[in-house]
Scaffold this motif. Structure first.
Motif, short mmCIF file in Angstrom:
data_model
loop_
_atom_site.label_atom_id
_atom_site.label_comp_id
_atom_site.label_asym_id
_atom_site.label_seq_id
_atom_site.Cartn_x
_atom_site.Cartn_y
_atom_site.Cartn_z
N VAL A 296 13.55 6.71 10.80
CA VAL A 296 14.85 6.06 10.60
C VAL A 296 14.66 4.68 9.97
CG1 VAL A 296 16.86 5.07 11.76
CG2 VAL A 296 16.01 7.32 12.43
N VAL A 297 13.73 3.89 10.53
CA VAL A 297 13.53 2.52 10.05
C VAL A 297 12.90 2.49 8.66
CG1 VAL A 297 12.33 0.33 10.47
CG2 VAL A 297 13.37 1.58 12.38
N GLY A 298 11.81 3.25 8.48
CA GLY A 298 11.06 3.17 7.23
C GLY A 298 11.60 4.02 6.11
N VAL A 299 12.09 5.21 6.44
CA VAL A 299 12.51 6.15 5.39
C VAL A 299 14.00 6.04 5.10
CG1 VAL A 299 12.61 8.58 4.73
CG2 VAL A 299 10.64 7.72 6.00
N LEU A 300 14.83 6.05 6.14
CA LEU A 300 16.28 6.03 5.93
C LEU A 300 16.83 4.64 5.64
CD1 LEU A 300 17.59 8.60 8.56
CD2 LEU A 300 17.74 8.78 6.08
N ILE A 301 16.16 3.59 6.15
CA ILE A 301 16.64 2.22 5.92
C ILE A 301 15.74 1.49 4.92
CG2 ILE A 301 17.13 -0.02 6.98
CD1 ILE A 301 17.72 1.48 9.59
N GLY A 302 14.45 1.39 5.26
CA GLY A 302 13.53 0.63 4.42
C GLY A 302 13.34 1.21 3.03
N GLY A 303 13.20 2.53 2.93
CA GLY A 303 12.97 3.15 1.63
C GLY A 303 14.10 2.89 0.64
N PRO A 304 15.34 3.25 0.98
CA PRO A 304 16.45 2.98 0.05
C PRO A 304 16.64 1.49 -0.26
CG PRO A 304 17.09 4.62 1.66
CD PRO A 304 15.76 4.08 2.12
N LEU A 305 16.49 0.63 0.77
CA LEU A 305 16.64 -0.80 0.54
C LEU A 305 15.59 -1.32 -0.43
CD1 LEU A 305 17.89 -3.57 1.26
CD2 LEU A 305 16.32 -3.67 3.21
N TYR A 306 14.35 -0.98 -0.19
CA TYR A 306 13.24 -1.41 -1.03
C TYR A 306 13.41 -0.94 -2.47
CZ TYR A 306 8.32 -1.42 -2.69
OH TYR A 306 7.16 -1.58 -3.40
N HIS A 307 13.67 0.35 -2.65
CA HIS A 307 13.69 0.90 -4.01
C HIS A 307 14.98 0.58 -4.76
CE1 HIS A 307 9.84 2.91 -3.96
NE2 HIS A 307 10.09 3.28 -2.72
N THR A 308 16.09 0.47 -4.06
CA THR A 308 17.31 0.05 -4.75
C THR A 308 17.17 -1.38 -5.25
OG1 THR A 308 18.69 1.52 -3.40
CG2 THR A 308 19.80 -0.32 -4.50
N TRP A 309 16.68 -2.25 -4.40
CA TRP A 309 16.49 -3.66 -4.77
C TRP A 309 15.49 -3.79 -5.91
CZ3 TRP A 309 15.98 -7.84 -0.35
CH2 TRP A 309 16.15 -9.12 -0.92
N LEU A 310 14.35 -3.11 -5.79
CA LEU A 310 13.33 -3.19 -6.83
C LEU A 310 13.83 -2.58 -8.13
CD1 LEU A 310 10.43 -4.05 -7.47
CD2 LEU A 310 9.64 -1.83 -6.62
N GLY A 311 14.58 -1.48 -8.04
CA GLY A 311 15.12 -0.85 -9.22
C GLY A 311 16.09 -1.76 -9.96
N LEU A 312 16.95 -2.45 -9.22
CA LEU A 312 17.90 -3.37 -9.85
C LEU A 312 17.19 -4.55 -10.49
CD1 LEU A 312 20.74 -3.34 -7.15
CD2 LEU A 312 20.71 -2.17 -9.37
N ILE A 313 16.12 -5.02 -9.85
CA ILE A 313 15.33 -6.11 -10.44
C ILE A 313 14.75 -5.67 -11.78
CG2 ILE A 313 13.19 -7.44 -10.19
CD1 ILE A 313 13.76 -7.51 -7.15
N MET A 314 14.17 -4.47 -11.81
CA MET A 314 13.55 -3.98 -13.04
C MET A 314 14.59 -3.74 -14.14
SD MET A 314 10.52 -1.44 -11.76
CE MET A 314 9.16 -2.07 -10.75
N LEU A 315 15.74 -3.22 -13.78
CA LEU A 315 16.79 -3.00 -14.78
C LEU A 315 17.31 -4.31 -15.33
CD1 LEU A 315 18.77 -0.02 -13.16
CD2 LEU A 315 17.26 0.05 -15.15
N ARG A 316 17.40 -5.32 -14.48
CA ARG A 316 17.84 -6.64 -14.94
C ARG A 316 16.81 -7.23 -15.91
NH1 ARG A 316 18.10 -9.04 -10.40
NH2 ARG A 316 16.25 -10.35 -10.55
N ILE A 317 15.53 -7.05 -15.59
CA ILE A 317 14.48 -7.53 -16.48
C ILE A 317 14.56 -6.83 -17.83
CG2 ILE A 317 11.98 -7.58 -16.85
CD1 ILE A 317 11.67 -7.99 -13.84
N ALA A 318 14.77 -5.51 -17.79
CA ALA A 318 14.85 -4.73 -19.03
C ALA A 318 16.04 -5.19 -19.89
CB ALA A 318 14.97 -3.25 -18.71
N ARG A 319 17.18 -5.49 -19.26
CA ARG A 319 18.37 -5.91 -20.00
C ARG A 319 18.17 -7.28 -20.63
NH1 ARG A 319 21.20 -3.60 -15.60
NH2 ARG A 319 21.37 -5.67 -14.63
N SER A 320 17.42 -8.14 -19.96
CA SER A 320 17.26 -9.51 -20.46
C SER A 320 16.12 -9.63 -21.47
CB SER A 320 17.00 -10.46 -19.30
OG SER A 320 15.79 -10.14 -18.63
N ALA A 321 15.30 -8.57 -21.59
CA ALA A 321 14.16 -8.63 -22.52
C ALA A 321 14.64 -8.53 -23.95
CB ALA A 321 13.18 -7.51 -22.21
N PRO A 322 13.98 -9.24 -24.88
CA PRO A 322 14.37 -9.17 -26.30
C PRO A 322 14.05 -7.82 -26.90
CG PRO A 322 12.36 -10.47 -26.00
CD PRO A 322 12.87 -10.15 -24.64
#
Length: 231
Positions: free
Chosen positions: A205-231
């Protein structure tokens, strides 16, 4: 943009991280529908699987998907974001992650391809044959595979959190997501190793249902923001 993290890799890593979030929810949800405390014997497992195969199939497909998404883009993009070429710990962690993900993909693909025939053969076998068939139970390696799912991948997340914090490659708050995911993973592993099912379920529950989605959603949004801001 970090050295080594190209725009295309950042975009792909972002999308695949978001897909992993969905796969984590599927895997964790399916796992909670598997009453492990009642399936210790091969006969009990075969009877349950024959009647309710969906949780096992969903769990296995989700884990295969997690492995493939991680191998192809999530781990490489994360290592590039953390500037792997300047930090040997990132290389070590990345290789542990690659090994762990490869084991997960191979095991659960094999499990999916063999479990149906195994259960069918076991159900129609005579009592004398059942003990021989049980020796080849596809669930048998699951406990040592857990060391890769929760142990190896937990170590990788520790590296990501620590390096991201010290180098400033990731927001300081992201370390909390890493701690939740790793903490849950290691709680689940402790429960599996000690055969304490309730502890393992808490870890899921803690690692897979909460930690997994939180970690990967946050990291995914960070990477997409970097990609959008790149020249």
């Amino acid at each position: 943009m970090s050295i080594g993290l190209t725009k295309s890799l950042s975009r792909l890593g972002g999308v695949f991280n978001l897909l992993q979030s969905v796969a984590y929810l599927a895997a964790g949800g399916a796992a909670l529908f598997i009453p492990l405390e009642r399936l210790r014997g091969t006969t009990e497992f075969a009877t349950f699987f024959a009647a309710t195969p969906a949780p096992f199939v969903i769990l296995s497909l989700a884990l295969v998907a997690l492995g493939l998404l991680g191998l192809t883009a999530v781990v490489p993009a994360t290592a590039a974001l953390l500037e792997e070429r300047h930090n040997a710990w990132v290389t070590v962690g990345k290789n542990i992650a690659f090994l762990s993900l490869a084991v997960i993909v191979v095991y659960y693909a094999w499990f999916l391809s063999t479990i149906g025939a195994f259960v069918s053969a076991y159900q129609v076998a005579t009592p004398e044959l059942r003990s021989a068939i049980a020796v080849n139970d596809p669930r048998a390696p699951a406990n040592w595979v857990a060391w890769f799912i929760f142990g190896g991948m937990g170590l990788w997340v520790v590296v990501v959190g620590a390096v991201g914090w010290t180098r400033g490659s990731l927001p300081r708050g992201f370390a909390v997501a890493c701690a939740i995911k790793t903490g849950g993973f290691w709680i689940a592993l402790a429960g599996i190793v000690s055969d304490w099912i309730t502890l393992a379920q808490v870890g899921v529950v803690v690692g897979v249902l909460i930690g997994g989605p939180l970690y990967h959603t946050w990291l995914g949004l960070i990477m997409l923001r970097i990609a959008r801001s790149a020249p």
